[in-house]
Design an enzyme around this catalytic site. Structure first.
Site, PDB file in Angstrom:
ATOM      1  N   ASP A   1      51.747  38.846  41.940  1.00 51.26           N
ATOM      2  CA  ASP A   1      51.408  39.212  43.322  1.00 51.26           C
ATOM      3  C   ASP A   1      52.158  38.288  44.277  1.00 51.26           C
ATOM      4  O   ASP A   1      52.786  37.310  43.843  1.00 51.26           O
ATOM      5  CB  ASP A   1      49.889  39.139  43.548  1.00 51.26           C
ATOM      6  CG  ASP A   1      49.434  40.177  44.584  1.00 51.26           C
ATOM      7  OD1 ASP A   1      50.144  40.347  45.602  1.00 51.26           O
ATOM      8  OD2 ASP A   1      48.388  40.809  44.388  1.00 51.26           O
TER       9      ASP A   1
ATOM     10  N   ARG B   1      45.271  50.754  41.900  1.00 52.13           N
ATOM     11  CA  ARG B   1      45.091  51.023  43.323  1.00 52.13           C
ATOM     12  C   ARG B   1      46.230  50.478  44.166  1.00 52.13           C
ATOM     13  O   ARG B   1      46.007  49.817  45.174  1.00 52.13           O
ATOM     14  CB  ARG B   1      43.793  50.397  43.805  1.00 52.13           C
ATOM     15  CG  ARG B   1      42.638  50.865  42.986  1.00 52.13           C
ATOM     16  CD  ARG B   1      41.611  51.244  43.890  1.00 52.13           C
ATOM     17  NE  ARG B   1      40.412  50.510  43.685  1.00 52.13           N
ATOM     18  CZ  ARG B   1      39.306  50.864  44.278  1.00 52.13           C
ATOM     19  NH1 ARG B   1      39.303  51.864  45.113  1.00 52.13           N
ATOM     20  NH2 ARG B   1      38.213  50.220  44.067  1.00 52.13           N
TER      21      ARG B   1
ATOM     22  N   GLY C   1      55.455  36.677  43.328  1.00 48.17           N
ATOM     23  CA  GLY C   1      56.642  37.507  43.502  1.00 48.17           C
ATOM     24  C   GLY C   1      56.329  38.798  44.237  1.00 48.17           C
ATOM     25  O   GLY C   1      55.153  39.147  44.421  1.00 48.17           O
ATOM     26  N   ASP C   2      57.400  39.468  44.645  1.00 51.04           N
ATOM     27  CA  ASP C   2      57.274  40.714  45.390  1.00 51.04           C
ATOM     28  C   ASP C   2      57.777  41.838  44.493  1.00 51.04           C
ATOM     29  O   ASP C   2      58.952  41.826  44.096  1.00 51.04           O
ATOM     30  CB  ASP C   2      58.137  40.593  46.659  1.00 51.04           C
ATOM     31  CG  ASP C   2      58.077  41.842  47.520  1.00 51.04           C
ATOM     32  OD1 ASP C   2      57.727  42.919  46.983  1.00 51.04           O
ATOM     33  OD2 ASP C   2      58.386  41.738  48.721  1.00 51.04           O
ATOM     34  N   PHE C   3      56.926  42.784  44.162  1.00 47.54           N
ATOM     35  CA  PHE C   3      57.361  43.789  43.189  1.00 47.54           C
ATOM     36  C   PHE C   3      58.436  44.732  43.711  1.00 47.54           C
ATOM     37  O   PHE C   3      58.993  45.520  42.962  1.00 47.54           O
ATOM     38  CB  PHE C   3      56.187  44.532  42.530  1.00 47.54           C
ATOM     39  CG  PHE C   3      55.130  45.131  43.439  1.00 47.54           C
ATOM     40  CD1 PHE C   3      55.462  45.901  44.530  1.00 47.54           C
ATOM     41  CD2 PHE C   3      53.786  44.949  43.136  1.00 47.54           C
ATOM     42  CE1 PHE C   3      54.485  46.476  45.323  1.00 47.54           C
ATOM     43  CE2 PHE C   3      52.795  45.525  43.935  1.00 47.54           C
ATOM     44  CZ  PHE C   3      53.149  46.285  45.032  1.00 47.54           C
TER      45      PHE C   3
ATOM     46  N   ASP D   1      -1.557  69.034  45.343  1.00 48.63           N
ATOM     47  CA  ASP D   1      -2.556  69.664  44.476  1.00 48.63           C
ATOM     48  C   ASP D   1      -3.253  70.773  45.254  1.00 48.63           C
ATOM     49  O   ASP D   1      -3.725  70.558  46.370  1.00 48.63           O
ATOM     50  CB  ASP D   1      -3.586  68.629  44.019  1.00 48.63           C
ATOM     51  CG  ASP D   1      -4.481  69.215  42.939  1.00 48.63           C
ATOM     52  OD1 ASP D   1      -3.954  69.567  41.868  1.00 48.63           O
ATOM     53  OD2 ASP D   1      -5.695  69.367  43.184  1.00 48.63           O
TER      54      ASP D   1
END
Ligand SMILES: O=c1[nH]cc([C@@H]2O[C@H](COP(=O)(O)OP(=O)(O)OP(=O)(O)O)[C@@H](O)[C@H]2O)c(=O)[nH]1
Length: 621
Positions: free
Chosen positions: A488, A531, A514-516, A98
C-alpha cells in the site's frame, strides 16, 4: 387512506407475530406490516375463574403468548459468531393475540371436538354474544444479556347475533370442519357468516385481530400527543414524524413507546390519556380520501441525510461508549458526561432511539444491540471508524455533487469518492480516518473473502491496497503455509503499525510501501484486490489489471473481492451505482474482466451478504 405512517413505525423493527392463526397473519400482512411468524407455545390454560371479566382473560392470554415467544427468541439467539445478521437480532416487537367468545360470564374458546362445537353453537343459537380479542404488543430490549420488556395491551369487543338455527343446519356446519380451529366454534369470514344476523363493532376483531384498534394503539405509542396538538387539534392528517429540528425540549419528552405503554390496557385507560394521539388517526381513517398516497418513502429519503448526521454526531460525541459503560442514563446525566447542552442532548437521544440505535425506558437511555455491537468505539465489530470517516470526509465530498455533475467527469471523480486519490493529498489525520474506516469494514468481510475459495495451493500472496492488513491476517490465519505481503502507499504502511494486534501469524505478514500504478509489484503466487476495482474508472482499472497480469506467473492466481452487484440485466442498486468513481460489476462482468487480462478457470463465489469474490488462474502467455 393514509395508514402507512402508523404501520411504518414498525418498518425498521424486527416484528414477530406470536400466533399460528392464518387469519391474523393475513390481516396484518394485508395492512402492510412486515413481520415474522413464531407461533407461541404458551398453553391456553389460565384459570378463567380468577379473572374478573372475560376480556381480562383474553388480554392476559395474549400477553403470555407474546412473552413466551419473546423469551424463547431471546434465549435462542445465535452467538456473536453467527454468520447471518438476522440471527443476531432478537425481536424488537412481539405481537400476541387471543380471541374468545363470551356468553355472559362464560368463555368459549376453540372446540376440542364436534360435540364441543355443537355445545358452543347451541349456546350461541338465536342470541347475542360478545367476541373479545385481547392483544399484547411487547417491546423487547436486551440489556447485559437480560431481556427487558415493555408490554402494551388492549382488547376489543364486538357483538354478534346468531339467527335461530335448526339442529340440522348446526350439524351440517359442524361437519364442514370449519368450527374446529375457531373461537366459539364458528368462522364469521366463511360459512359461519351465514349463521350471523348482525355484527356490531369491528368485524376483523371477530376474525381474530382488531386491526383498527391496533393502529390506534400504535399511534398512541409512537405519536404521543404534542403540546401544540393538545391546544389545536388537527383533523387533517396523521401526526408528522418528528424531525430533529421541530422537536422542542418539552415535545421530545415522553416520546417513549415503552413509557407511554405503561399502565397497560388500552381499553381501561382514562379518556384524557387516550384521546389526543389517535384523534388525528381517526380523522385520517374516516376521511374520504381522493388525494394521492402519502409519499412516506420519498419523505424518508428527503430526511435520510439527517439520520446519517445524527448517527455521525452521536458517534463523534462517543455517546454509545458512555452508554455502554454507564447506561442506562437519563438525558441530563448523558449531557453532563459529554459536557453538552442538556436539552439538545435529549433531542439527540430521542432521535437515536427513534432510529433504533438506543432504547429508552423509564430507567433512561441505553444502547440497542446493534449499537453495542457496531457503534461502540472499541468493539470487535465496531463501525465507528466508518461513521467518523463519512462525517469528516465523505459528507463534504457529497456536498460538491451538484458541481461535479454539472461540470464533468474530472469533478465527478473528485466528488464521487475517488478516495484513494484524494487521501494522497490530505492530512495524516484524514489518512488515519480512512484507514480506520477501511479497517472496520474489512473486519466484517475478511473471513468471508479468505475462505470463499481454497487457497492452500498458493505459498505467497500479495494484498494490493491491503491497508491495515486485516485481510492479510485472516489469510495467514486460514493458510498456515502462506506468506502475505501487504502492498500500500507509504503513508498508509507507515501508519499501519498502530492497527496491528500481534499474534502468531504476523511473522508471515510484511508491509511493503508502494503505488500499485507506478512501482513494481512484489512477487507473489496470488494477488489479491479487495474492494479496490470499483473505486477506479475503466482506464485505471485496466492499467492495474494488466500490471498484475504481467507480474503473475503462469499458474498463479488473482483474487478479486468487490461489492456484489446484481446479475446482468437485473436492476442495479442505486447505492452501488452512484457511490464510487468506478462501477459495480456483476459476477459475469468480473469473469470477463479477468479473462480479458489473461486469467482462466475464473470462478465466482459469494462472500457473506456484501461481497462477490472471483478467483482466476494466470494462463501461460
Ligand atoms: O369468526 C371467527 N372467529 C375466530 C376465528 C379464529 O379463532 C382463533 C381463536 O383462537 P386463538 O385466539 O387461541 O388463536 P389460535 O388460532 O389458537 O392461534 P395462536 O397461535 O395465536 O394461539 C383464531 O385463529 C381466529 O382467527 C376465526 O377465524 N373466525
Amino acid at each position: 387512506m393514509v395508514l402507512c405512517p402508523v404501520i411504518g413505525k414498525l418498518q425498521h423493527k424486527r416484528v414477530v407475530l406470536a400466533s399460528a392463526s392464518p387469519r391474523r397473519q393475513e390481516i396484518l400482512s394485508n395492512a402492510g406490516l412486515r413481520f415474522e411468524v413464531v407461533p407461541s407455545r404458551f398453553k391456553e390454560k389460565l384459570h378463567k375463574a380468577s379473572f374478573a371479566t372475560p376480556y381480562a382473560y383474553a388480554v392476559e392470554t395474549a400477553k403470555q403468548k407474546a412473552l413466551e415467544v419473546a423469551g424463547r427468541m431471546h434465549q435462542a439467539r445465535a452467538p456473536a459468531s453467527a454468520s447471518s445478521w438476522k440471527d443476531l437480532r432478537a425481536p424488537d416487537v412481539v405481537i400476541g393475540a387471543d380471541t374468545i367468545v363470551a356468553v355472559g360470564a362464560m368463555i368459549l374458546e376453540k372446540p376440542v371436538d364436534k360435540q364441543d362445537a355443537y355445545r358452543m353453537l347451541s349456546r350461541l343459537n338465536g342470541k347475542e354474544h360478545s367476541v373479545f380479542t385481547g392483544v399484547a404488543i411487547v417491546h423487547c430490549c436486551s440489556k447485559d444479556g437480560r431481556l427487558d420488556t415493555e408490554v402494551s395491551e388492549f382488547y376489543e369487543e364486538t357483538t354478534v347475533k346468531f339467527s335461530e338455527l335448526s339442529e340440522e343446519l348446526l350439524w351440517e356446519y359442524i361437519n364442514s370442519g370449519e368450527p374446529m380451529d375457531k373461537a366459539g366454534g364458528y368462522g364469521i369470514q366463511a360459512l359461519g357468516g351465514m349463521l350471523v344476523e348482525y355484527v356490531h363493532g369491528d368485524f376483523l376483531n371477530v376474525v381474530g385481530f382488531p386491526l383498527n384498534h391496533f393502529c390506534k394503539e400504535l399511534a398512541r405509542l409512537y405519536y404521543p400527543p404534542r403540546p401544540e396538538d393538545l391546544r389545536r387539534v388537527r383533523h387533517d392528517s396523521i401526526p408528522a414524524v418528528d424531525t430533529f429540528e421541530n422537536l422542542s425540549d418539552s415535545e421530545a419528552a415522553g416520546a417513549d413507546p415503552g413509557q407511554s405503554a405503561k399502565g397497560g390496557r388500552g381499553g381501561e385507560q382514562a379518556d384524557g390519556d387516550r384521546s389526543q394521539a389517535p384523534r388525528a388517526l381517526d380523522a385520517a381513517l374516516n376521511r374520504a380520501d381522493s388525494r394521492p398516497r402519502f409519499p412516506t418513502g420519498l419523505l424518508e429519503l428527503m430526511d435520510g441525510f439527517k439520520a446519517s448526521k445524527v448517527l455521525f454526531t452521536a458517534c463523534k460525541l462517543k455517546l454509545f461508549d458512555v452508554l455502554k459503560d454507564q447506561g442506562p442514563l437519563q438525558a441530563v446525566d448523558v449531557a453532563r458526561k459529554l459536557s453538552t447542552c442538556a436539552g439538545r442532548t435529549e433531542q439527540l437521544l430521542d432521535v437515536c432511539a427513534a432510529l433504533g440505535l438506543l432504547e429508552k425506558t423509564r430507567r433512561g437511555y441505553s444502547n440497542t444491540e446493534v449499537a453495542t455491537l457496531h457503534l461502540v468505539s472499541d468493539g470487535e465489530h465496531s463501525l465507528q471508524g466508518v461513521a467518523e470517516y463519512n462525517d469528516a470526509h465523505v459528507w463534504g465530498v457529497f456536498t460538491r455533487l451538484g458541481l461535479a455533475v454539472r461540470e464533468g467527469s474530472e469533478q465527478t471523480r473528485g466528488a464521487l469518492g475517488a478516495m484513494e486519490e484524494e487521501r494522497l493529498s490530505q492530512s495524516r489525520e484524514l489518512t488515519l480516518q480512512f484507514m480506520r474506516a477501511k479497517h472496520s469494514l474489512s473486519k466484517l468481510t475478511a473471513h468471508h473473502v479468505a475462505t470463499a475459495f481454497d487457497l492452500s495451493r498458493f505459498a505467497s500472496a500479495c494484498d494490493l491496497g491491503g491497508c491495515t492488513g486485516i485481510l492479510a491476517r485472516e489469510l495467514a490465519q486460514e493458510y498456515p503455509r502462506l506468506q502475505v505481503t501487504v502492498f500500500d502507499l507509504p503513508e498508509v504502511t507507515e501508519l499501519s503499525g498502530g492497527f496491528q494486534r500481534g499474534g502468531r501469524q504476523t511473522e508471515r505478514i510484511r508491509f511493503v510501501p508502494g503505488d500499485f500504478f507506478k512501482d513494481s509489484l512484489p512477487e507473489a503466487d496470488l494477488y489479491v484486490l479487495s474492494r479496490i476495482l470499483q473505486d477506479w474508472p475503466d482506464d485505471k482499472l485496466h492499467k492495474l489489471l494488466s500490471r498484475i497480469s504481467s507480474s503473475c506467473k503462469p499458474g498463479g492466481g488473482l483474487l478479486v473481492a468487490e461489492a456484489a452487484a446484481e446479475e446482468e440485466g437485473a436492476s442495479q442498486s442505486p447505492r452501488l451505482r452512484t457511490l464510487s468513481a468506478g462501477q459495480p460489476r456483476s459476477p459475469d462482468e468480473h469473469r470477463r474482466l479477468l479473462q480479458r487480462h489473461g486469467f482462466q478457470d475464473v470462478r465466482v463465489a459469494r462472500a457473506g451478504d456484501l461481497l462477490c469474490v472471483v478467483l482466476g488462474t494466470r494462463a501461460a502467455p
